[in-house]
Write an enzyme that holds these catalytic residues in place. Structure first.
Site, PDB file in Angstrom:
ATOM      1  CB  SER A   1      51.347  87.319  34.946  1.00  0.00           C
ATOM      2  OG  SER A   1      52.527  87.291  35.703  1.00  0.00           O
TER       3      SER A   1
ATOM      4  CB  SER B   1      56.655  89.338  35.605  1.00  0.00           C
ATOM      5  OG  SER B   1      57.835  88.825  36.155  1.00  0.00           O
TER       6      SER B   1
ATOM      7  CD  GLU C   1      49.732  80.482  36.233  1.00  0.00           C
ATOM      8  OE1 GLU C   1      50.132  80.932  35.155  1.00  0.00           O
ATOM      9  OE2 GLU C   1      49.895  81.052  37.325  1.00  0.00           O
TER      10      GLU C   1
ATOM     11  CG  HIS D   1      52.331  85.413  43.800  1.00  0.00           C
ATOM     12  ND1 HIS D   1      52.300  84.041  43.802  1.00  0.00           N
ATOM     13  CD2 HIS D   1      52.871  85.774  42.593  1.00  0.00           C
ATOM     14  CE1 HIS D   1      52.779  83.589  42.658  1.00  0.00           C
ATOM     15  NE2 HIS D   1      53.140  84.622  41.910  1.00  0.00           N
TER      16      HIS D   1
ATOM     17  CG  ASP E   1      78.277  81.289  41.618  1.00  0.00           C
ATOM     18  OD1 ASP E   1      77.960  80.424  42.452  1.00  0.00           O
ATOM     19  OD2 ASP E   1      79.097  82.196  41.830  1.00  0.00           O
TER      20      ASP E   1
ATOM     21  CB  THR F   1      61.316  80.782  39.343  1.00  0.00           C
ATOM     22  OG1 THR F   1      60.816  80.813  37.991  1.00  0.00           O
ATOM     23  CG2 THR F   1      62.428  81.802  39.479  1.00  0.00           C
TER      24      THR F   1
ATOM     25  CB  CYS G   1      50.158  83.519  40.486  1.00  0.00           C
ATOM     26  SG  CYS G   1      51.459  82.862  39.448  1.00  0.00           S
TER      27      CYS G   1
ATOM     28  CG  ASN H   1      55.713  80.461  41.200  1.00  0.00           C
ATOM     29  OD1 ASN H   1      54.749  80.464  41.967  1.00  0.00           O
ATOM     30  ND2 ASN H   1      55.803  81.280  40.172  1.00  0.00           N
TER      31      ASN H   1
HETATM   32  N1  COA Z   1      75.520  85.511  43.258  1.00  0.00           N
HETATM   33  C1  COA Z   1      74.500  86.193  43.816  1.00  0.00           C
HETATM   34  N2  COA Z   1      73.546  86.848  43.084  1.00  0.00           N
HETATM   35  C2  COA Z   1      73.646  86.794  41.737  1.00  0.00           C
HETATM   36  C3  COA Z   1      74.699  86.101  41.096  1.00  0.00           C
HETATM   37  C4  COA Z   1      75.656  85.427  41.909  1.00  0.00           C
HETATM   38  N3  COA Z   1      76.656  84.734  41.379  1.00  0.00           N
HETATM   39  N4  COA Z   1      74.522  86.231  39.772  1.00  0.00           N
HETATM   40  C5  COA Z   1      73.414  86.970  39.595  1.00  0.00           C
HETATM   41  N5  COA Z   1      72.884  87.314  40.776  1.00  0.00           N
HETATM   42  C6  COA Z   1      71.668  88.080  41.046  1.00  0.00           C
HETATM   43  C7  COA Z   1      71.446  89.211  40.071  1.00  0.00           C
HETATM   44  O1  COA Z   1      72.180  90.367  40.435  1.00  0.00           O
HETATM   45  C8  COA Z   1      69.947  89.408  40.194  1.00  0.00           C
HETATM   46  O2  COA Z   1      69.640  90.147  41.346  1.00  0.00           O
HETATM   47  P1  COA Z   1      69.077  91.654  41.208  1.00  0.00           P
HETATM   48  O3  COA Z   1      67.824  91.538  40.385  1.00  0.00           O
HETATM   49  O4  COA Z   1      68.839  92.050  42.612  1.00  0.00           O
HETATM   50  O5  COA Z   1      70.156  92.420  40.515  1.00  0.00           O
HETATM   51  C9  COA Z   1      69.432  87.992  40.443  1.00  0.00           C
HETATM   52  O6  COA Z   1      70.560  87.218  40.853  1.00  0.00           O
HETATM   53  C10 COA Z   1      68.826  87.347  39.206  1.00  0.00           C
HETATM   54  O7  COA Z   1      69.752  87.487  38.163  1.00  0.00           O
HETATM   55  P2  COA Z   1      69.252  87.854  36.678  1.00  0.00           P
HETATM   56  O8  COA Z   1      70.434  87.968  35.806  1.00  0.00           O
HETATM   57  O9  COA Z   1      68.283  88.973  36.713  1.00  0.00           O
HETATM   58  O10 COA Z   1      68.495  86.493  36.367  1.00  0.00           O
HETATM   59  P3  COA Z   1      67.802  86.024  35.023  1.00  0.00           P
HETATM   60  O11 COA Z   1      67.703  87.104  34.039  1.00  0.00           O
HETATM   61  O12 COA Z   1      68.496  84.773  34.605  1.00  0.00           O
HETATM   62  O13 COA Z   1      66.309  85.599  35.484  1.00  0.00           O
HETATM   63  C11 COA Z   1      64.186  86.074  36.448  1.00  0.00           C
HETATM   64  C12 COA Z   1      65.706  85.985  36.671  1.00  0.00           C
HETATM   65  C13 COA Z   1      63.525  86.319  37.774  1.00  0.00           C
HETATM   66  C14 COA Z   1      63.879  87.223  35.486  1.00  0.00           C
HETATM   67  C15 COA Z   1      63.678  84.725  35.843  1.00  0.00           C
HETATM   68  O14 COA Z   1      64.040  83.668  36.691  1.00  0.00           O
HETATM   69  C16 COA Z   1      62.174  84.693  35.647  1.00  0.00           C
HETATM   70  O15 COA Z   1      61.648  85.285  34.710  1.00  0.00           O
HETATM   71  N6  COA Z   1      61.438  83.972  36.527  1.00  0.00           N
HETATM   72  C17 COA Z   1      59.999  83.887  36.480  1.00  0.00           C
HETATM   73  C18 COA Z   1      59.366  85.097  37.137  1.00  0.00           C
HETATM   74  C19 COA Z   1      57.892  84.923  37.227  1.00  0.00           C
HETATM   75  O16 COA Z   1      57.424  83.888  37.614  1.00  0.00           O
HETATM   76  N7  COA Z   1      57.131  85.961  36.847  1.00  0.00           N
HETATM   77  C20 COA Z   1      55.702  85.853  36.760  1.00  0.00           C
HETATM   78  C21 COA Z   1      54.982  85.920  38.020  1.00  0.00           C
HETATM   79  S1  COA Z   1      55.166  87.357  38.961  1.00  0.00           S
END
Ligand code: COA
Length: 367
Positions: free
Chosen positions: A317, A208, A85, A242, A33, A160, A117, A287
């Site tokens: 990180s 993270s 990086e 960041h 979605d 991201t 980062c 990002n």
């Molecule tokens: N409508 C609105 N929000 C929704 C949704 C929908 N249909 N479906 C899911 N969500 C929300 C979830 O509730 C969650 O929010 P919350 O954390 O407030 O509960 C958010 O969207 C993300 O969903 P999640 O299931 O946690 O996503 P994911 O497990 O697929 O991955 C990350 C999300 C961020 C963990 C992933 O994209 C990632 O690892 N990104 C890289 C992060 C990074 O760069 N880290 C290193 C540097 S700091």
């Protein structure tokens, strides 16, 4: 020629690649979605490279713009630092490509910085400290933070992704001065890593997020005791962070408020006015790792008047974090570097899901 001990940003150059993929398009091919990416993560469009672009071309574009906007002479550069990086070589620093392109050589210190980062902030701090040390011999530093953030297809980090570069001339504070005092914190963590030889990084997204929040609490509580933080934060017209994805910043800021017992309504309004507002470009770029915080800082500078201050929270990180504070010298709303980025954003090619899958083939096959 420097007349006092205050240093900062003399010129800025920003660059993004030629393609933009709206997150709705990615959602179509990942059976997700779109509201998860747009509302759940806060992302709108990710910047992507065409076949002729990479971290080097992005860095060079930002550098060239910073130099043009500065108007000084190449002979006045005494330090070239590049942070990334997504380096294309394990030994040759990205700064050498910059030196090559500019035909620079001589009494110049040139190197690359790596700390996920956080690297862009380290590079900028080193340039500032080199100026303060007196070892700059009245020359300026050219600093560039550039990255291409890509994950394996269908990886949870894929929404991201992004890319971009920010270059600065560090010397006279014509745009903003940088406070020599900063607040840093680090610990060893395995929240994001890319083993040698691997094309794409691994990330423990949940860890993270925890590390980012923990680092934020440890940095912010150095600048003021918990019970005084609310007043302290109001001294800053903008609070830049960041941005791995905008929702992460929102979550972390809310946790900071909770940790310091600040009224959640106050925290939310501070977030909307002084934090969310700085991420206009991050939402449209995605990002850009080392450059991500600095796109937010640059954006804040377009909204500020002389003497107003901003706070910049850097996280990388591994993990390392630091807060820098900057004072705006002159409003930048109509500056050339702002127009250049706005033009890039308007003129880039917006691609659809099919086109994305096509360009992924060439990214993935260049292993
Ligand atoms: N409508 C609105 N929000 C929704 C949704 C929908 N249909 N479906 C899911 N969500 C929300 C979830 O509730 C969650 O929010 P919350 O954390 O407030 O509960 C958010 O969207 C993300 O969903 P999640 O299931 O946690 O996503 P994911 O497990 O697929 O991955 C990350 C999300 C961020 C963990 C992933 O994209 C990632 O690892 N990104 C890289 C992060 C990074 O760069 N880290 C290193 C540097 S700091």
């Amino acid at each position: 020629m420097t007349t006092n001990n205050e240093f900062g940003i003399s010129a800025i150059g920003l660059a993004i690649p030629s393609y933009g993929l709206p997150l709705q398009e990615l959602a179509k091919i990942r059976n997700t979605d779109a509201t998860k990416f747009i509302d759940g993560l806060g992302c709108e469009v990710m910047a992507l490279c065409n076949s002729a672009e990479n971290v080097v071309t992005l860095a060079l574009k930002a550098v060239q713009r910073a130099l043009d906007n500065w108007g000084g002479k190449l002979e006045d550069i005494g330090l070239v630092v590049a942070a990334t990086e997504s380096s294309i070589d394990m030994s040759r620093p990205l700064s050498s490509w910059v030196m090559q392109e500019l035909n620079l050589k001589g009494n110049i210190r040139s190197y690359e910085v790596k700390h996920a980062c956080y690297g862009g902030t380290v590079a900028l701090r080193q340039a500032l400290e080199w100026k303060i040390s007196g070892n700059s011999k009245n020359k300026v530093a050219l600093v560039v933070a550039a990255d291409v953030a890509l994950y394996a297809q269908d990886h949870s980090g894929e929404p991201t992704q992004g890319a971009g570069a920010v270059a600065f001339i560090i010397g006279e504070p014509n745009i903003a001065s940088i406070n020599p005092i900063s607040y840093y914190w680090s610990e060893s963590q395995y929240d994001f890593w890319r083993p040698v030889g691997d094309k794409y990084p691994e990330v423990n997204g949940r860890l993270s997020l925890t590390c980012y929040i923990n680092a934020m609490l440890n940095c912010f509580t150095q600048i003021a005791p918990k019970h005084e933080l609310q007043n302290y934060l109001q001294e800053y017209n903008y609070i830049c962070c960041h941005v791995p994805f905008p929702k992460m910043v929102h979550k972390a800021f809310a946790k900071l408020g909770q940790f310091c017992n600040i009224d959640p309504l106050f925290v939310e309004s501070l977030y909307l006015q002084r934090v969310y507002a700085t991420m206009d470009w991050n939402r449209k770029i995605g990002n850009s790792y080392t450059a991500s915080l600095w796109f937010a800082v640059a954006n804040a500078l377009t909204k500020m008047q002389g003497q107003q201050q901003l706070l910049a929270f850097s996280y990388g990180s591994g993990c390392g974090a630091e807060i820098l504070t900057l004072k705006c010298v002159a409003n930048q709303q109509v500056a050339t570097w702002v127009r250049q980025l706005e033009q890039d954003l308007t003129q880039r090619t917006i691609i659809d899901a099919a086109h994305y899958l096509e360009i992924r083939k060439s990214y993935d096959s260049s292993l």
